[in-house]
Design a protein around this motif. Structure first.
Motif, short mmCIF file in Angstrom:
data_model
loop_
_atom_site.label_atom_id
_atom_site.label_comp_id
_atom_site.label_asym_id
_atom_site.label_seq_id
_atom_site.Cartn_x
_atom_site.Cartn_y
_atom_site.Cartn_z
N ALA A 142 -2.53 -6.46 15.85
CA ALA A 142 -3.80 -5.79 16.18
C ALA A 142 -4.50 -6.57 17.28
O ALA A 142 -4.13 -7.70 17.59
N ALA A 143 -5.54 -5.96 17.86
CA ALA A 143 -6.22 -6.60 19.00
C ALA A 143 -7.68 -6.89 18.68
O ALA A 143 -8.36 -6.10 18.01
N ALA A 144 -8.16 -8.02 19.20
CA ALA A 144 -9.57 -8.39 19.04
C ALA A 144 -10.09 -8.97 20.35
O ALA A 144 -9.33 -9.25 21.28
N ILE B 60 -1.28 -9.06 11.72
CA ILE B 60 -2.02 -10.19 12.30
C ILE B 60 -2.79 -9.67 13.51
O ILE B 60 -2.49 -8.58 14.02
N THR B 61 -3.77 -10.44 13.97
CA THR B 61 -4.58 -10.04 15.12
C THR B 61 -4.47 -11.10 16.22
O THR B 61 -4.42 -12.30 15.93
N GLY B 62 -4.43 -10.64 17.45
CA GLY B 62 -4.43 -11.55 18.60
C GLY B 62 -5.41 -11.04 19.64
O GLY B 62 -5.94 -9.94 19.52
N SER C 215 -6.95 -4.12 28.57
CA SER C 215 -7.20 -4.20 27.14
C SER C 215 -6.20 -3.32 26.40
O SER C 215 -5.77 -2.30 26.92
N GLY C 216 -5.84 -3.71 25.20
CA GLY C 216 -4.95 -2.90 24.38
C GLY C 216 -4.22 -3.79 23.39
O GLY C 216 -4.17 -5.01 23.59
N THR C 217 -3.65 -3.17 22.34
CA THR C 217 -2.77 -3.96 21.48
C THR C 217 -1.54 -4.36 22.28
O THR C 217 -0.87 -5.33 21.96
N SER C 218 -1.27 -3.63 23.37
CA SER C 218 -0.24 -4.02 24.34
C SER C 218 -0.46 -5.42 24.86
O SER C 218 0.48 -6.11 25.19
N MET C 219 -1.72 -5.81 24.99
CA MET C 219 -2.04 -7.15 25.52
C MET C 219 -2.01 -8.20 24.41
O MET C 219 -1.76 -9.38 24.66
N ALA C 220 -2.27 -7.76 23.16
CA ALA C 220 -2.29 -8.71 22.04
C ALA C 220 -0.87 -9.14 21.66
O ALA C 220 -0.62 -10.31 21.40
#
Ligand SMILES: *[C@@H]1O[C@H](CO)[C@@H](O)[C@H](O)[C@H]1NC(C)=O
Ligand SMILES: *[C@@H]1O[C@H](CO)[C@@H](O)[C@H](O)[C@H]1NC(C)=O
Ligand SMILES: *[C@@H]1O[C@H](CO)[C@@H](O)[C@H](O)[C@H]1NC(C)=O
Ligand SMILES: *[C@@H]1O[C@H](CO)[C@@H](O)[C@H](O)[C@H]1NC(C)=O
Ligand SMILES: *[C@@H]1O[C@H](CO)[C@@H](O)[C@H](O)[C@H]1NC(C)=O
Ligand SMILES: *[C@@H]1O[C@H](CO)[C@@H](O)[C@H](O)[C@H]1NC(C)=O
Ligand SMILES: *[C@@H]1O[C@H](CO)[C@@H](O)[C@H](O)[C@H]1NC(C)=O
Length: 790
Positions: A351-353, A521-523, A553-558
């Protein structure tokens, strides 16, 4: 919101593409029906005569020709019908991809070797400061450093499946990199010296895509036309680039998470089109043979479901069988529940934060109030003085009706615009600049809450939260001549209210396995600076390196952040299984933000486990977890049987492992897979569930761990035994967690959360516990609305 629009655009393109495929499909020589791409699953074990067929591929070709008339004369009349066999797979699945008419599929379905024909499917991409945030570079209050002279990912190979890449980008400079390890068998399809010891592989997989989409003609070189593949690759393993910045903001040394690891790029996605399932399978089929250590996939499909038909789940399983760590993006369909993609338990789902960096551009209203906003582009020459402030003259306030953005209405003024309408915010910026506006203030959409994703606009701009916009509107209402000025204050670090889960980040529960919390998990995945072939939004970047980096931005980046960290962990612990690495990451996360308060969701409430998974990655702690919840590839097999997959489906997933029969295996329920998180459903008497787990000691020999449970009063949780004594490294000890409602009766409707911690003198090994009062989905695929609640 721009990314919502992009999603729609991809969807529309997909629709148009399928129409094209129907009307322009190659006309068969033997039945006038169009050919479509299918993935054909073959029964196993396949026993072909090795004297007749030298390899799997010639065997697959023979199976295919037994149902398709491929006579020479007819082929001569219709050469387009020749490449009917698109791919013959070795590792990822027992089968092949082929172009077939429905008639041929029907004929094939009568063959004794046939299991299943799956029609083509398109997947989508999930669209320099972060190393410090993650504590890789050196001691901070929260983390000691992870990077050191001996570990920046040396000798590790990260395989990235994505769009193309921009060779020659400074992030992929091979200066000072050693050659790839001897096991590397991949190749670089660029000519000249575009590849080097950093970028060691670059290939494009389009044999299936080229039938669906126009403009993909061989040979396709994996050069990035879009920006996604370059951005993602530079995040995972980009080299150090001093002075990197995005439009002058966030200046610093850019580096990927594993700056000394090698990169192998497998292009499977094409700009504005998408990623074809059978090309994804083919890329993973080759990548595992070529010798990658980590596989990073910022793509998926939240409706993919069924592991036996999903290339990420199928290819991911073959990867973990070879010890390759697989990291995937959770998807960008949040904040709605049950939107998470890439749910298989052998994948890490990210997931992304937000991170702690802000690009400050505040609004000073004429009455003295200061509203905080962000702007990725901070124009130096901007003269900050009070100017007339106006709302969009259009009825919806979105500044998207060009005929209303006249010089009379906006010249020399600061214009307030809502997100939405018929134009993207970038397009509005261009229209306003052309009409002579001084600047504009963009109001974020309601659902993004406190998370702002600024872009670089054609004119000075700032973006504010939806809620603060009300203040600006009230001020405009309150006075005859409203005025405002923008104050650009540069890049600010140390935002204590971070991380915050991104609004777009896809949420659980998992549709396929209700006994597992997904995402894992989140990144960091909001406003990430990464390498690009060219930035968007501003014609004249302020400096040379600003032409090479942009914010996305995106979960792609996380996901690639965690792929890079996985490479560091594999380097540090070469014998750990992918499940052990994943467990180490998940049991050592942070669940509190920089204020030491629970990490928040975009709506300002504490994020639940369906948003955050186990928590926000803490790489330094992940390196030394103390205990791990380990799993071998075989351990997933009885679990798959327990989920209700048929023998054929299970065998197709675990290929090339030998075929099994579920009836002969012990039953493993989903709650009992040895996963680092725990999810149970208390929907029937006696409202008590026992969960089995085992931990492996990866600390330094002798250790004693004591169980410590954090749970709300509505739950009763006990652990047996509640003390684990380890005498040596790699020793495994089992325990049982009994979770029940404390009243003994049914739970209140909803979801409650707690934690199980194994605590020793040196380590805290924390697992999230999630308890639901009812099943999220009935049966195995029909979705019902999951219960709300925190
Ligand atoms: C399989 O064998 C055929 C000849 O029987 C050969 O043309 C082909 O290149 C082989 N393919 C692989 C992947 O080895
Ligand atoms: C570098 O980090 C690795 C683990 O990542 C650790 O084992 C090693 O001792 C460290 N070396 C130094 C010099 O700190
Ligand atoms: C290298 O690739 C480019 C296309 O990217 C092509 O135009 C050029 O002719 C190629 N050069 C050689 C030597 O093959
Ligand atoms: C844009 O504004 C013009 C002028 O007021 C109006 O005639 C037109 O209908 C508007 N277009 C849209 C799409 O709202
Ligand atoms: C401002 O005035 C408009 C029109 O009179 C009204 O619709 C709107 O609700 C007002 N907004 C605020 C925040 O007071
Ligand atoms: C985990 O299990 C795998 C497969 O059985 C094994 O190779 C590995 O040594 C185990 N331990 C760790 C820490 O990975
Ligand atoms: C549930 O799984 C079973 C066994 O695999 C299958 O036969 C059935 O069709 C599935 N039900 C649904 C609703 O998908």
């Amino acid at each position: 919101m721009d990314y919502r629009r992009e999603r729609l655009a991809v969807l529309l393109l997909f629709l148009t593409a399928s129409l094209l495929a129907t009307t322009t499909g190659v006309v068969a020589h033997n039945d006038n029906a169009p050919h479509r791409n299918y993935l054909i699953i073959v029964r196993k074990p396949y026993e072909y005569d090795q004297h007749v067929y030298k390899n799997v591929s010639s065997w697959h070709a023979s199976l295919l020709s037994s149902v398709c008339d491929m006579a020479k004369e007819e082929l001569a009349a219709d050469p387009g019908a020749l490449p009917r066999l698109i791919y013959s797979y070795r590792n990822v699945v027992n089968g092949f991809a082929a172009r077939l008419s429905t008639d041929e599929v029907h004929r094939m379905s009568k063959m004794d070797w046939f299991v299943r024909a799956i029609p083509e499917k398109t997947y989508t991409l999930m669209t320099t400061h972060t190393p410090r945030v993650l504590g890789l570079t050196g001691p901070t209050i929260f983390n000691p450093g992870v990077w050191n002279r001996s570990n920046m990912g040396e000798g590790m190979i990260i395989g990235v499946l994505d769009g193309g890449i921009s060779p020659g980008h400074p992030s992929f400079d091979g200066t000072g990199m050693p050659p790839p390890p001897a096991k590397w068998k991949g190749r670089c399809d660029f000519n000249g010296s575009a590849c080097n010891n950093k970028l060691i592989g670059a290939r494009s997989f389009y044999e299936s895509a080229k039938w669906k989409w126009k403009g993909i003609d061989d040979p396709v070189l994996p050069i990035d036309e879009s920006v996604h593949g370059t951005h993602v690759s530079s995040t995972a393993a980009g080299a150090f680039v001093p002075g990197a910045n995005a439009m002058g903001s966030g200046i610093g040394t850019a580096a990927g998470m594993a700056p000394r690891a090698h990169l192998a790029l497998y292009q499977v996605c094409f700009e504005d089109k998408g990623c074809d399932r059978d090309d994804i399978l083919a890329a993973i089929d080759d990548a595992v043979d070529e010798g990658i250590d980590v596989l990073s996939m910022s793509l998926g499909d939240d409706s993919a479901g069924d592991f036996a038909a999903d290339p990420i789940a199928l290819g991911g399983f073959s990867s973990i069988m070879r010890g390759v760590f697989v990291c995937t993006a959770a998807g960008n369909n949040g904040p709605d529940p049950a939107t998470v993609a890439n749910e298989a338990p052998w994948l890490l789902t990210v997931a992304a934060a937000t991170n702690d960096r802000r690009f400050v551009a505040n609004v000073l209203l004429g009455d003295g109030a200061e509203i905080s906003g962000e702007s990725h582009y901070q124009p130096r020459e901007y003269v900050s003085v009070q100017r007339p402030l106006v709302k969009d003259p259009g009825a919806d306030g979105t500044c998207s009706n060009k005929s209303l953005l006249t010089a009379d209405n906006v010249r020399g003024k600061i214009v307030l615009c809502h997100t939405g309408g018929d134009a993207t915010n970038l397009e509005k910026g261009v229209m306003l600049r052309d009409a002579g506006a001084d600047a504009f203030i963009i109001i974020s959409p309601d659902f993004t809450g406190t998370v702002i994703q600024p872009k670089a606009h054609a004119l000075p701009a700032t973006q504010v939260e939806f809620l603060t916009a009300e203040k600006i509107e009230a001020y405009i209402n309150s006075t005859q001549n409203p005025t405002a000025q923008l104050a650009f204050k540069g890049t600010e670090y140390g935002n204590r209210m971070s991380p915050v889960v991104a609004p777009f980040s896809s949420r659980g529960p998992s549709k396929q396995n209700q006994g597992i919390i997904k995402p894992d998990i989140t990144g960091p995945g909001v406003n990430i600076i990464g390498g690009v072939p060219r930035p968007a939004g501003l014609a004249q970047p302020p400096n040379e390196l600003a032409k090479k980096f942009d914010i996305m931005s995106g979960t792609s980046m996380a996901a690639p952040h965690i792929s890079g960290i996985a490479a560091l962990m594999k380097k540090a612990h070469p014998t750990w299984s992918p499940a052990a690495i994943k467990s180490a990451m998940m049991t050592t996360t942070d669940t509190r933000d920089h204020r030491r308060m629970p990490i928040l969701d975009q709506d300002g409430k504490p994020a639940n486990m369906f948003s955050l998974g186990a928590g926000f990655i803490n790489p330094a702690k992940a390196m030394d977890p103390g205990l791990v919840y380990n799993l071998s590839a075989e351990d997933y097999i009885p679990y798959l049987c327990g989920l209700g997959y048929s023998n054929h489906e299970v065998n197709s997933i675990i290929h090339p492992a030998p075929p099994i029969s579920c009836a002969r295996l012990p039953v493993v329920q989903e709650k009992d897979l040895n996963y680092p998180s725990i999810a149970v459903i208390l929907d029937q008497e006696p409202y008590v569930v026992k969960v089995n787990r085992a931990v492996t000691n990866v600390g330094r020999g002798k250790a004693v761990y004591v169980a410590n449970v954090e749970a709300p009063a509505s739950l009763s949780v006990t652990v047996m035994p509640d003390r684990l004594r380890f005498k040596k490294v790699n020793e495994v000890q089992a325990f049982t967690v009994t979770i029940g409602s404390s009243t003994g009766g049914p739970m209140e409707d909803g979801v409650v959360e707690g934690h199980l911690k194994w605590v020793s003198l040196k380590h805290v090994v924390r697992s999230p516990i999630l308890v639901s009062s009812k099943k999220f989905f009935q049966g195995n695929s029909t979705a019902t609305e999951p219960p709300q609640g925190r």
